[in-house]
Design an enzyme around this catalytic site. Structure first.
Site: not given
Length: 587
Positions: A323-324
């Site tokens: 994620f991210c």
């Protein structure tokens, strides 16, 4: 929808339009103007130095803006005349100016029904419209245009009459209904918020949820721990599981339980129920002792986690979902594996709201300079870390109407507690970023290093993302203010394997927390990933529902056969703690 900085000239007008533009005129909300001009580089620099410094544009920008208008006296006079005519209509009660349908600030009927309030609102709308038109008329170059628009957006939002206690009807009604107690509560809350970072209105009651009970409650155990992370294995809820385990890599900003929010809204819970073996890394919250933890330290942590997962499950391969910012580190780590002959350990890669190409996602050339970069990295170097409260402040001012002034009205003017949302509780549970990782992320973003083979390195090997030839599943949010979907899409062109790109509804976090059963949920998908994201969009079809089941189907095709679910968590490793572990509680 806010446009990312893919075509600066063609998107300039769409980024300039705020909610103050009246109905009947094409407009984007002002928070989307901020969304379009904030990349990872800007976030990390602003977090160290403070975002409010950008409310005053550089002297050179202000001078060029004034000079551009001075060369167009006729245009300026015309705008002034238009404003004067509109003000006269407002005074006479004949103006038809109205806020946009999505503008919640003026939703109370009193704004339309009370003559004085209506005039105050319309005067604000008219003045704001003139400001945007003058910025358009100036036709500044992209850098100066972005600077002026950011300043104008935040000032216009701040000066809205809805933010004034004696003007906003919600404030007056609350004071009358409570006998003035709402004003006292609001003042106390204001003083409390101002006393501690991030010095913006509270978005959540700090006691609204309990980690490990209401959130991060999916059953499991910590089966491995290092100084950098804990590894959580989740307890299967099906009789059989897919042979290849999934290792999840969370962001290095905030905590892992964005993937394990309230039951029914937990990504991990859904994956486990689908028969997936799931492991999650939980980063330690670094302090000054860990100042030298850079990209190499976090990349090695991912390799250590992979080793532990393989040992626990007896498998020789894993799938990865990141994620991210965790996706940036994971992609670089896989490039390292490709360079060292170890990529065959990975069956599939998923990147969620991750930007690898910052050429048209960040705004370094517009809003940053060498002095800003130097000052930001020096500040975190001296402390040993980047404070999470600074990041929270940056994120709030990215969307001032939604994340500052909305809560200003609710908390201070009405004296109410903010509503309780699991995402906002997670958002307020901030973490620090080590000084070395802060520096490394800025260096990569400034040089857009991941788009140039060999420009960046991971664990001593040059990074070439085209050598990451495993299949990838890339997701983005259509209204993401931090990682514009077009920037996320370009990861499909950098990675070397076949990609499936999913465009989810909502913004940065809401696009992830998109559980099945929501009738409003949709996602877009196409059969291939052409170079141009516009071409992808033209051929994409809209699918009703959440992307979570789609991902489980895609991952299942790359996760081997079904095997009996393990009866004991950890294999031959000792269980160190029950999920969600201990690092998640670090403050």
């Amino acid at each position: 929808m806010a446009q990312p900085a893919t075509d600066r000239d063609s998107t300039r007008r769409s980024r300039s339009a705020p909610t103050d533009r009246p109905a009947g005129r094409p407009a984007d909300p002002p928070e989307e103007a901020a969304e379009a001009v904030m990349g990872l580089d800007m976030v990390l620099v602003d977090a160290a130095r403070g975002p409010l410094r950008r409310l005053v544009p550089p002297a050179g920008t202000a001078l060029r803006f004034g000079s551009a208008l001075a060369r167009q006296p006729g245009t300026v006079a015309s705008r002034a005349t238009e404003l004067a005519r509109e003000v006269a209509k407002i005074a006479a009660g004949s103006s038809e100016l109205a806020p946009g349908k999505k503008d919640k600030r003026f939703a109370d009927p009193a704004w339309a029904g009370n003559g004085l309030l209506r005039r105050a609102m319309q005067l604000h709308l008219a003045t704001a419209r003139t400001a945007w038109e003058l910025i358009d008329d100036a036709e500044l170059d992209w850098q100066d245009d972005e600077r002026i628009r950011f300043t104008a957006t935040n000032l216009v939002d701040a000066l809205a009459p809805s933010n004034v206690p004696v003007v906003n009807p919600l404030s007056l009604k609350a004071a009358i209904d409570t006998g003035g107690r709402s004003a006292v509560r609001g003042l106390k809350q204001f003083v409390s918020d101002l006393a501690t970072p991030p010095r913006v209105p509270s978005m959540i009651d700090p006691d609204a949820f309990t980690v490990g009970e209401d959130l991060a409650a999916t059953p499991g155990a910590v089966v491995f721990r290092t100084e950098v992370f804990e590894l959580i294995q989740y307890r299967p809820t099906t009789e059989t599981v897919r042979a290849v385990p999934l290792l999840m890599v969370p962001p290095t900003i905030n905590k892992f339980y964005i993937a394990d929010l309230a039951p029914g809204r937990s990504i991990i819970e859904h994956y486990v129920a689908s028969g997936q073996q799931v492991f999650m890394m939980s980063w330690r919250n670094p302090d000054e002792r860990h100042a030298d933890w850079g990209l190499d330290a976090y990349g090695q942590a991912i390799l250590d986690a992979m080793d532990a997962v393989e040992r626990v499950t007896g498998q020789e391969k894993v799938a990865l979902q990141a994620f991210c910012s965790g996706g940036i580190i994971t992609s670089m780590t896989l490039a390292h594996l490709a360079a060292t002959g170890g990529l065959d350990r990975v069956t599939a890669l998923s990147l969620a709201v991750t930007v690898l190409d910052w050429e048209r996602a960040g705004t370094v050339s517009a809003l940053m300079d060498e002095e800003s970069i130097r000052a930001a990295t020096e500040k975190s170097r001296k402390k040993g870390y980047l404070d999470g409260a600074g990041l929270a402040e940056v994120f709030a001012w990215l969307r001032p109407n939604d994340l500052v002034w909305n809560y200003w009205v609710n908390n201070y003017l009405q004296g109410k507690k903010p509503p309780n949302f699991d995402i906002l509780f997670w958002n307020a549970d901030t973490t620090r970023m080590s000084a070395a990782l802060h520096r490394d992320f800025i260096d990569i973003a400034i040089g857009n290093a991941l788009t140039r083979p060999g420009k960046a390195s991971m664990l001593g090997t040059p990074v070439d993302l085209s050598t990451v030839t495993v299949d990838s599943y890339v997701t983005a949010g259509i209204a993401d203010h931090l990682c514009p979907w077009q920037a996320c899409y370009r990861s499909t062109q950098l990675l070397g394997g076949d990609s499936r790109f999913i465009l989810s509804t909502s913004g940065h976090i809401a696009s992830l927390v998109n559980p099945p059963g929501n009738p409003k949920s949709t996602f877009q998908v196409a059969g291939d990933t052409p170079e141009d994201p516009k071409e992808w969009m033209a051929q994409a079809e809209t699918v009703q529902g959440s992307w979570w089941p789609d991902y489980m189907t895609w991952l299942g095709e790359r996760s081997g056969e079904e095997v009996p679910a393990p009866e004991k968590l950890g294999g031959d490793l000792e269980q160190l703690a029950e999920a969600p572990g201990t690092y998640v509680f670090d403050k």
